[in-house]
Design a protein around this motif. Structure first.
Motif, PDB file in Angstrom:
ATOM      1  N   LYS A 162       0.882  -1.158   0.000  1.00 48.12           N
ATOM      2  CA  LYS A 162       0.000   0.000   0.000  1.00 48.12           C
ATOM      3  C   LYS A 162       0.923   1.212   0.000  1.00 48.12           C
ATOM      4  O   LYS A 162       1.770   1.341   0.884  1.00 48.12           O
ATOM      5  CB  LYS A 162      -0.829  -0.038   1.287  1.00 48.12           C
ATOM      6  CG  LYS A 162      -2.194   0.573   1.165  1.00 48.12           C
ATOM      7  CD  LYS A 162      -2.924   0.491   2.496  1.00 48.12           C
ATOM      8  CE  LYS A 162      -3.361  -0.914   2.846  1.00 48.12           C
ATOM      9  NZ  LYS A 162      -3.850  -1.004   4.255  1.00 48.12           N
ATOM     10  N   VAL A 168       3.660   1.929   2.837  1.00 49.52           N
ATOM     11  CA  VAL A 168       3.335   2.099   4.267  1.00 49.52           C
ATOM     12  C   VAL A 168       3.175   0.729   4.907  1.00 49.52           C
ATOM     13  O   VAL A 168       3.552   0.535   6.058  1.00 49.52           O
ATOM     14  CB  VAL A 168       2.098   3.002   4.477  1.00 49.52           C
ATOM     15  CG1 VAL A 168       0.839   2.391   3.897  1.00 49.52           C
ATOM     16  CG2 VAL A 168       1.886   3.296   5.953  1.00 49.52           C
ATOM     17  N   SER A 212       0.129  -6.267   7.087  1.00 54.24           N
ATOM     18  CA  SER A 212      -0.430  -5.566   8.239  1.00 54.24           C
ATOM     19  C   SER A 212       0.739  -5.011   9.038  1.00 54.24           C
ATOM     20  O   SER A 212       1.780  -5.660   9.167  1.00 54.24           O
ATOM     21  CB  SER A 212      -1.266  -6.553   9.066  1.00 54.24           C
ATOM     22  OG  SER A 212      -0.792  -6.660  10.384  1.00 54.24           O
ATOM     23  N   ILE A 213       0.587  -3.794   9.537  1.00 53.68           N
ATOM     24  CA  ILE A 213       1.683  -3.146  10.268  1.00 53.68           C
ATOM     25  C   ILE A 213       2.080  -4.000  11.483  1.00 53.68           C
ATOM     26  O   ILE A 213       3.255  -4.192  11.762  1.00 53.68           O
ATOM     27  CB  ILE A 213       1.284  -1.719  10.692  1.00 53.68           C
ATOM     28  CG1 ILE A 213       1.114  -0.832   9.443  1.00 53.68           C
ATOM     29  CG2 ILE A 213       2.331  -1.122  11.631  1.00 53.68           C
ATOM     30  CD1 ILE A 213       0.624   0.572   9.730  1.00 53.68           C
ATOM     31  N   ILE A 214       1.068  -4.535  12.169  1.00 52.64           N
ATOM     32  CA  ILE A 214       1.350  -5.323  13.376  1.00 52.64           C
ATOM     33  C   ILE A 214       2.121  -6.590  13.012  1.00 52.64           C
ATOM     34  O   ILE A 214       3.117  -6.942  13.656  1.00 52.64           O
ATOM     35  CB  ILE A 214       0.039  -5.635  14.140  1.00 52.64           C
ATOM     36  CG1 ILE A 214      -0.519  -4.325  14.717  1.00 52.64           C
ATOM     37  CG2 ILE A 214       0.270  -6.676  15.236  1.00 52.64           C
ATOM     38  CD1 ILE A 214      -1.841  -4.432  15.425  1.00 52.64           C
ATOM     39  N   ASP A 215       1.700  -7.250  11.944  1.00 55.28           N
ATOM     40  CA  ASP A 215       2.386  -8.468  11.505  1.00 55.28           C
ATOM     41  C   ASP A 215       3.820  -8.151  11.061  1.00 55.28           C
ATOM     42  O   ASP A 215       4.765  -8.864  11.400  1.00 55.28           O
ATOM     43  CB  ASP A 215       1.583  -9.100  10.360  1.00 55.28           C
ATOM     44  CG  ASP A 215       2.269 -10.342   9.833  1.00 55.28           C
ATOM     45  OD1 ASP A 215       2.441 -11.273  10.623  1.00 55.28           O
ATOM     46  OD2 ASP A 215       2.653 -10.361   8.640  1.00 55.28           O
ATOM     47  N   LYS A 238      -7.862   3.278  28.276  1.00 54.75           N
ATOM     48  CA  LYS A 238      -7.930   2.767  26.908  1.00 54.75           C
ATOM     49  C   LYS A 238      -8.078   3.932  25.925  1.00 54.75           C
ATOM     50  O   LYS A 238      -9.181   4.447  25.736  1.00 54.75           O
ATOM     51  CB  LYS A 238      -9.135   1.823  26.803  1.00 54.75           C
ATOM     52  CG  LYS A 238      -8.958   0.755  25.755  1.00 54.75           C
ATOM     53  CD  LYS A 238     -10.135  -0.182  25.735  1.00 54.75           C
ATOM     54  CE  LYS A 238     -10.357  -0.652  24.316  1.00 54.75           C
ATOM     55  NZ  LYS A 238     -11.606  -1.388  24.178  1.00 54.75           N
ATOM     56  N   ALA A 239      -6.974   4.346  25.367  1.00 54.05           N
ATOM     57  CA  ALA A 239      -6.986   5.435  24.398  1.00 54.05           C
ATOM     58  C   ALA A 239      -5.592   5.515  23.792  1.00 54.05           C
ATOM     59  O   ALA A 239      -4.639   5.027  24.389  1.00 54.05           O
ATOM     60  CB  ALA A 239      -7.331   6.755  25.062  1.00 54.05           C
ATOM     61  N   ILE A 240      -5.501   6.122  22.633  1.00 56.23           N
ATOM     62  CA  ILE A 240      -4.206   6.226  21.967  1.00 56.23           C
ATOM     63  C   ILE A 240      -3.793   7.687  21.885  1.00 56.23           C
ATOM     64  O   ILE A 240      -4.529   8.515  21.354  1.00 56.23           O
ATOM     65  CB  ILE A 240      -4.267   5.602  20.553  1.00 56.23           C
ATOM     66  CG1 ILE A 240      -4.720   4.135  20.637  1.00 56.23           C
ATOM     67  CG2 ILE A 240      -2.904   5.703  19.863  1.00 56.23           C
ATOM     68  CD1 ILE A 240      -5.034   3.506  19.296  1.00 56.23           C
ATOM     69  N   ARG A 279      -1.697  10.668  20.347  1.00 50.95           N
ATOM     70  CA  ARG A 279      -1.117  10.920  19.033  1.00 50.95           C
ATOM     71  C   ARG A 279      -0.351  12.239  19.040  1.00 50.95           C
ATOM     72  O   ARG A 279      -0.552  13.084  19.914  1.00 50.95           O
ATOM     73  CB  ARG A 279      -2.229  10.996  17.974  1.00 50.95           C
ATOM     74  CG  ARG A 279      -3.106   9.764  17.858  1.00 50.95           C
ATOM     75  CD  ARG A 279      -2.461   8.680  17.049  1.00 50.95           C
ATOM     76  NE  ARG A 279      -3.400   7.576  16.805  1.00 50.95           N
ATOM     77  CZ  ARG A 279      -3.060   6.452  16.200  1.00 50.95           C
ATOM     78  NH1 ARG A 279      -1.826   6.271  15.775  1.00 50.95           N
ATOM     79  NH2 ARG A 279      -3.938   5.495  16.016  1.00 50.95           N
ATOM     80  N   VAL A 296       0.492   2.527  19.082  1.00 43.91           N
ATOM     81  CA  VAL A 296       0.404   1.258  19.781  1.00 43.91           C
ATOM     82  C   VAL A 296       1.782   0.608  19.824  1.00 43.91           C
ATOM     83  O   VAL A 296       2.610   0.836  18.959  1.00 43.91           O
ATOM     84  CB  VAL A 296      -0.593   0.297  19.092  1.00 43.91           C
ATOM     85  CG1 VAL A 296      -1.987   0.893  19.070  1.00 43.91           C
ATOM     86  CG2 VAL A 296      -0.152  -0.037  17.677  1.00 43.91           C
TER      87      VAL A 296
END
Lengths: 367, 126
Positions: free
Chosen positions: A17, A28, A32-35, A293-295, A297, A317
């Motif tokens: 992507k 980018v 998947s970014i996590i993977d 629980k919040a991110i 930025r 994260v």
């Protein structure tokens, strides 16, 4: 006009992507970014970071010139070693952060951020009066591949460079990979062991494909800028434009470790840097772990006792910790320290975060 | 029947689907694909009312936070608690398990005029 690296078509073939970043079309993420993030922490990943700039400084005054530009002592740099530096303006503010490699006695390679190449070159030229040097921007001729992860050294051995011959941490070596001339350095931006490979553009596609093929048995995957960002955040490595800028000094940015306290040569911003070393600074960069629980930025505000005390510079994260983490500049007062609870303002609501030690994930790059 | 049958999509990639007199609202597979790994969702309270085009929820991927807009006006009657606790469900199943809220709407037929049927929406993206 956005630019494409020489690996653009290969990346699209691999399902990347693409996004625009610092004037470049860059991947980018592929899956998947996590993977991708976990792939680098557990096995090995390959990144195209050809958008980064390469500048050569050579000539008999190279050392004196570079020593004027950065607070580090370039005189301490021995042959084939690298040093992490900041290019400072007269007020001690950071124009860019960079790595200087000593290739020869009077020849240095500087790797700079893609977004800062023009500013860096302008500043170097403005400071070059009276120095017998050549400044050569070679960014358009070189591609840069990063091979990062705990299995990077095994892969390099498979590619014909025995472990005992691999460059040490923060060193660079000329080598041949698949008969292609490259520079290999033991550096990276992930907190893992790994290499960065500098290769002329015309060979980058060949090299990229060879490495991916040879790396299959180690589980190599292409990694995009998304995971590059989450990896560097976990390792609490600074990102220029987020955590560093021209209004921030290396002392404020928590980079005092990188500054020479014994350097006798004069350098841009020295007065301010020395003053800050002696008297302290008004703001400091801290690590935050979200308790609610919040991110958090970039640019969200930080509060303590109902008062605004700082600003998030990077946040997101942590795929490894399974928690949300951030870097923030906060007022440098005693009360705001490790273990203390602050609030991050997210969409007009306040969420608790704890100030924690950096890095968030232990670095494993010093081999 | 295809899972996208009867689904209407907005230009900002929300979908709405009528079921038993209520309307299910979520984000299209295209939107989820663009966002990547979903890691956080903030949904409104049951009973809250929103006009078409108003922000009613926030979604965060690893990369960034984005706002979600109401495709039609209505009142929230149910929220999908499961996806709040497990936002990755949206990556696996944006239409079936990954719905966000159910709403009651009096103006659905009028509000839907600028929404596209799923196949047309996909065609427009191509």
């Amino acid at each position: 006009m956005t630019k494409k690296t020489f690996l653009h078509d290969e990346q699209v073939k691999l399902g990347a992507k693409m996004i625009e970043f610092a004037g470049w079309i860059m991947p980018v993420s592929y899956t998947s970014i996590i993977d991708e993030h976990k792939t680098v922490r557990e096995n090995i990943g390959i990144f195209d970071v050809s958008h980064m700039g390469e500048v050569y400084v050579s000539g008999k005054d190279s050392l004196a010139f570079l020593n004027k530009l950065v607070p580090q002592d370039v005189a301490k740099l021995t042959l084939s070693k690298a040093i992490y530096c900041q290019l400072l303006n007269k007020a001690g503010g950071i124009i860019d952060d960079l790595i200087i490699y000593k290739l020869e006695d009077e020849k240095y390679l500087i790797i700079v951020n893609a977004s800062r190449i023009d500013e860096d070159l302008n500043w170097m030229v403005r400071n070059s009066l009276g120095f017998d040097i050549d400044i050569e921007n070679q960014s358009h001729n070189y591609s840069l591949l990063a091979v990062q992860g705990p299995k990077a050294s095994d892969l390099m051995e498979k590619l014909g460079i025995k472990k005992e011959n691999q460059p040490e941490f923060f060193s660079i070596k000329r080598a041949e990979l698949f008969n292609i001339n490259v520079f290999i350095s033991r550096t990276g931006y992930t907190g893992e062991d790994g290499f960065e490979i500098l290769v002329r553009n015309e060979f980058s596609e060949l090299l990229w494909n060879y490495i991916i093929k040879a790396g299959q048995e180690f589980g190599i995957k292409p990694i995009g800028l998304g995971a590059r960002d989450t990896l560097r955040l976990e390792a609490a490595l600074h990102l220029y434009g987020n955590d560093l800028d021209e209004q921030t000094t290396p002392i404020e940015a928590g980079l005092t470790w990188s500054i020479s306290k014994t350097k006798t040569a004069d350098y841009n911003g020295k007065e301010i840097i020395q003053q800050q070393l002696e008297k302290g600074v008004n703001k400091k960069l801290v690590g935050l772990k979200m308790l609610d629980k919040a991110i958090a930025r970039h640019e969200y505000e930080v509060y303590y006792n109902n008062e605004k005390v700082g600003i998030i510079t990077s946040g997101g994260v942590s795929p490894i910790l399974g928690e949300n983490i951030a870097l923030a500049y906060v007022n440098n007062i005693k009360d705001i320290c490790t273990g203390c609870i602050v609030q991050v303002k997210i969409r007009e609501k306040f969420y608790n975060a704890e100030i924690v030690k950096k890095p968030f994930v232990q670095k494993k790059n010093k081999v | 029947m295809s899972i996208t049958e009867g689904i209407l999509c907005s230009k900002s990639h929300e979908y709405v689907q009528e079921k038993d007199g209520k309307y299910i609202v979520g984000l299209t597979d295209y939107a989820i694909e663009q966002l990547g790994d979903i890691v956080f969702l903030e949904l409104p309270e049951v009973g809250a009312e929103f006009a078409k085009g108003e922000v009613f929820a926030t979604i965060e991927s690893v990369k960034a936070a984005s706002e979600i807009y109401m495709p039609i006006s209505g009142k929230i009657v149910e929220i999908n608690e499961t996806v709040v606790d497990n936002p990755e469900i949206l990556n696996e199943s944006p239409f079936e398990k990954g719905w966000l809220v159910k709403i009651e709407s009096e103006t659905a037929s009028v509000d839907s005029v600028d929404l596209l049927e799923y196949d047309d929406y996909k065609e427009e993206l191509a």
